[in-house]
Design an enzyme around this catalytic site. Structure first.
Site, mmCIF file in Angstrom:
data_model
loop_
_atom_site.group_PDB
_atom_site.id
_atom_site.type_symbol
_atom_site.label_atom_id
_atom_site.label_comp_id
_atom_site.label_asym_id
_atom_site.label_seq_id
_atom_site.Cartn_x
_atom_site.Cartn_y
_atom_site.Cartn_z
ATOM 1 N N LYS A 113 37.878 -27.996 116.287
ATOM 2 C CA LYS A 113 39.513 -28.247 116.225
ATOM 3 C C LYS A 113 40.321 -28.818 117.103
ATOM 4 O O LYS A 113 41.119 -29.789 117.092
ATOM 5 C CB LYS A 113 39.836 -26.584 116.057
ATOM 6 C CG LYS A 113 39.731 -25.662 114.795
ATOM 7 C CD LYS A 113 40.807 -26.214 113.078
ATOM 8 C CE LYS A 113 40.128 -25.797 112.806
ATOM 9 N NZ LYS A 113 39.875 -24.319 112.181
ATOM 10 N N LYS A 195 31.940 -30.475 99.549
ATOM 11 C CA LYS A 195 32.087 -29.485 98.684
ATOM 12 C C LYS A 195 34.354 -28.878 98.151
ATOM 13 O O LYS A 195 34.755 -29.777 99.470
ATOM 14 C CB LYS A 195 31.942 -27.835 99.664
ATOM 15 C CG LYS A 195 32.751 -27.618 100.772
ATOM 16 C CD LYS A 195 31.816 -26.292 101.437
ATOM 17 C CE LYS A 195 32.270 -25.959 102.908
ATOM 18 N NZ LYS A 195 32.483 -25.047 103.312
ATOM 19 N N LYS A 198 40.265 -26.617 100.701
ATOM 20 C CA LYS A 198 41.708 -26.516 100.689
ATOM 21 C C LYS A 198 42.363 -27.638 101.222
ATOM 22 O O LYS A 198 43.128 -28.309 99.987
ATOM 23 C CB LYS A 198 41.779 -25.654 102.865
ATOM 24 C CG LYS A 198 41.781 -24.091 101.679
ATOM 25 C CD LYS A 198 41.645 -23.293 102.840
ATOM 26 C CE LYS A 198 41.449 -22.058 102.510
ATOM 27 N NZ LYS A 198 41.789 -21.051 103.040
#
Ligand code: TRP
Length: 336
Positions: A113, A195, A198
């Site tokens: 992050k 994968k 989102k």
């Protein structure tokens, strides 16, 4: 016999997609009969990365509605919103005294992050694993269904529990990450890049909110190739992904037919027609998602019922949370 307690949280930072469905939600649905389940929307966690809250309420409602539409029964599980359970915030405060700056800075997700949002490295981001530990510990959960990327957070939660128990007496159970291992189905992005996740390539991600036409379009665009070079080849991962999806949503006969076609194919004799396979998969997927999408839309449209469900979830969650908080306050000696 008392059922084991399971806790899991879902961040409301994007639309739920097939990766979430097959990797997480379907397992929640399976667990609801065997465990005492507490599933919640981690809206406080989303504030660490998404300070703009203009879309948050909608997103929280959508996540709740989609989880119910996928088969979670709010009568069987506690389905709630994190911020409706203030006990979590108080426990977070105590746990913060047991978490060290050094270990928090070393957390993999924190380092990621910091790289992704260097302009907003706030204290909430640093203590994200502490808040997550509070979510779990407040329900005295022993099993926490999470993906690989969250296992470090669970290990930290166990450390906080150990330190708490060592300092204040043996009151909190140790929580463990729990996934179905080989039973867990991993869904790749339809462009073959990692994968299905989102926020990335939306054209390669199928959302539970997608309409039939978008589902068809996305599947028809999925990556394929000219077919296998020899019979019974190992499937490249992007082809395997289409078969995995087909196995989930199509009939056994359909899957068997395309699988046999693949195995019979070679460079000079390509029996498998990926165009046909994708057309079939698109139809079956549209049919699979349609009732989920429609049910979720109905639930979201009925605000009174939605508010009642959310309040009912909060009540169940707070009942157990307040017991834990009493135990914690007593142990720490904050009972005047
Ligand atoms: N951090 C989790 C994720 O990003 C979400 C989460 C928050 C969670 N609190 C939790 C998961 C407690 C399990 C238990 O996916």
């Amino acid at each position: 016999m008392q059922k084991e307690v399971v806790v899991s949280g879902i961040r409301p930072t994007g639309f739920l997609h097939l990766g979430n469905y097959f990797g997480a939600m379907r397992n929640y649905v399976r667990m609801q009969n065997d465990y005492d389940c507490y599933f919640f929307v981690a809206n406080w966690h989303s504030l660490t990365t998404h300070p703009d809250t203009s879309e948050l309420k909608n997103a929280v409602h959508r996540v709740i509605a989609e989880n119910i539409a996928c088969g979670l029964d709010p009568e069987k599980v506690a389905l709630y919103v994190q911020s409706d359970v203030p006990e979590i915030a108080e426990l977070y405060l105590y746990l913060n005294m047991l978490a060290y700056k050094g270990e928090l800075e070393k957390t993999a997700t924190f380092k990621d992050k910091v790289r992704l949002q260097p302009e907003n490295v706030n204290a909430g981001l640093l203590t994200y694993p502490v808040l997550m530990a509070a979510d779990v510990i407040i329900q005295r959960a022993v099993k926490v269904p999470v993906g690989k990327d969250q296992e470090q957070h669970l290990e930290m939660a166990r450390n906080f529990v150990d330190r708490f128990n060592h300092r204040y007496g043996d009151v909190l159970p140790l929580p463990y990450a729990f996934n179905y291992g080989s039973e867990l189905i991993r869904i790749m992005s339809l462009d073959g890049n990692g994968k299905m996740s989102k926020s990335e390539n939306q054209m390669a991600t199928i959302y539970l909110a997608d309409d039939d036409e978008s589902i068809r379009k996305k599947i028809m665009k999925a990556k394929t190739d000219q077919g296998p070079a020899e019979p019974n080849s190992v499937k490249p991962d992007y082809i395997q992904n289409l078969f995995t999806l087909m196995e989930q949503v199509s009939s056994a006969d359909t899957y068997a037919k395309f699988n046999a076609d693949f195995n019979a194919s070679s460079a000079g004799n390509c029996v498998i027609r990926y165009g046909d396979m994708k057309k079939q998969l698109a139809e079956d997927m549209a049919q699979f998602i349609r009732p989920i999408r429609e049910k979720a839309a109905d639930i979201q449209a009925n605000k009174d019922q939605l508010h009642r469900l959310i309040a009912q979830g909060a009540e169940k969650a707070r009942a157990r949370a307040s017991e834990t908080l009493k135990m914690v306050r007593d142990a720490v000696g904050l009972n005047y």
